[in-house]
Design a protein around this motif. Structure first.
Motif, short mmCIF file in Angstrom:
data_model
loop_
_atom_site.label_atom_id
_atom_site.label_comp_id
_atom_site.label_asym_id
_atom_site.label_seq_id
_atom_site.Cartn_x
_atom_site.Cartn_y
_atom_site.Cartn_z
N PRO A 111 0.81 -1.22 0.00
CA PRO A 111 0.00 0.00 0.00
C PRO A 111 0.85 1.27 0.00
N SER A 112 1.99 1.25 0.67
CA SER A 112 2.85 2.44 0.71
C SER A 112 3.36 2.82 -0.67
N GLU A 113 3.44 1.85 -1.59
CA GLU A 113 3.92 2.13 -2.95
C GLU A 113 2.86 2.81 -3.80
N LEU A 114 1.65 2.92 -3.29
CA LEU A 114 0.54 3.49 -4.06
C LEU A 114 0.26 4.94 -3.71
N LEU A 139 -6.07 0.00 3.21
CA LEU A 139 -5.48 1.18 3.83
C LEU A 139 -5.75 1.22 5.33
N PRO A 140 -4.85 1.85 6.10
CA PRO A 140 -5.14 2.08 7.51
C PRO A 140 -6.31 3.04 7.67
N LEU A 145 -6.54 7.25 -0.92
CA LEU A 145 -5.73 7.25 -2.13
C LEU A 145 -6.03 8.51 -2.94
N ASN A 146 -5.10 8.90 -3.78
CA ASN A 146 -5.27 10.04 -4.67
C ASN A 146 -6.12 9.59 -5.85
N ALA A 189 -1.69 -6.59 1.66
CA ALA A 189 -2.25 -5.96 2.86
C ALA A 189 -3.13 -6.99 3.57
N PRO A 190 -3.21 -6.92 4.90
CA PRO A 190 -3.99 -7.92 5.65
C PRO A 190 -5.44 -8.03 5.21
N GLY A 191 -6.05 -6.93 4.80
CA GLY A 191 -7.46 -6.96 4.43
C GLY A 191 -7.71 -7.15 2.95
#
Length: 228
Positions: A111-114, A139-140, A145-146, A189-191
């Protein structure tokens, strides 16, 4: 009400459990595409039953089911009070991107790469609802997101993705509908993995709904084996 062989509608009719009709609600095309073959097979077994398939926002499906507007609702989620349900398959969040994208060589995407990516979202066919649902899975809390919303249908959105105008979140159920020039990668991601269930109300439903539920139960292992 539309039959399984027609394009889906968004308005569910009243009286879904009349003798020869069933109203099946699904969350956008995440469930419609995956269920199409099963519903077609059931309609061939029982040609006197009219199955109407209705795409709806995720948040509207269970209220419509409880209110009697739907016979069956198919959507992501767990067991719900006051309903009966069966698990059909495990779906997952994917990112669609142009074949030459910087992340295309990766087996999976964090997710951090997005964070710096522009996500293209369809204003049509509950595209915004789908994007929000998939984004919340990866996401947390409080993050976003953009994204830009475009008044184009999902296929045209993917055309823009293929041209390098941005990326898009899709579910695993949509992967087979992605065209040339696009690659899809799972989000780590976990979810990102989530269950899809079929819900109904009565503990002992009447025919023809009971027959459709039996058919789905028989096929649930196959759905699971096909899951991403």
């Amino acid at each position: 009400m539309e039959s399984v062989s027609a394009a889906s509608g968004s308005t569910a009719p009243k009286g879904p459990e009349s003798l020869q009709s069933l109203a099946v609600g699904c969350f956008a095309s995440i469930c419609r595409d995956r269920l199409a073959d099963e519903l077609l097979l059931f309609s061939r077994r029982c040609p006197d039953i009219d199955i109407g398939v209705h795409e709806m926002p995720r948040g509207a499906l269970l209220p419509a089911l409880r209110g009697g507007d739907l016979s069956l609702a198919v959507l992501p989620g767990g067991p719900e009070p006051g309903t009966q349900s069966i698990g059909l398959w495990q779906d997952r969040v994917l990112v669609a991107m142009a074949a030459g994208h910087r992340l295309a060589a990766s087996a999976g995407v964090e997710p951090s790469e997005l964070r710096d990516e522009l996500f293209l979202t369809s204003q049509q066919q509950f595209g915004g609802d789908m994007h929000r649902f998939l984004a919340r899975r990866i996401l947390p809390p409080g993050s976003a997101l953009n994204a830009t919303i475009i008044d184009l249908g999902p296929p045209k959105i993917l055309d823009r993705v293929a041209q390098g105008a941005g990326v898009a979140l899709i579910s695993g159920s949509h992967e087979d509908h992605v065209g040339d020039g696009i690659v899809v990668r799972p989000v780590d991601a976990p979810g990102a993995l989530f269950p899809v269930r079929a819900y109904w109300i009565a503990e002992e439903p009447a025919e023809p709904l009971a027959g459709l539920i039996r058919s789905l139960k028989e096929r649930s292992d196959t759905f699971s084996a096909d899951a991403c």
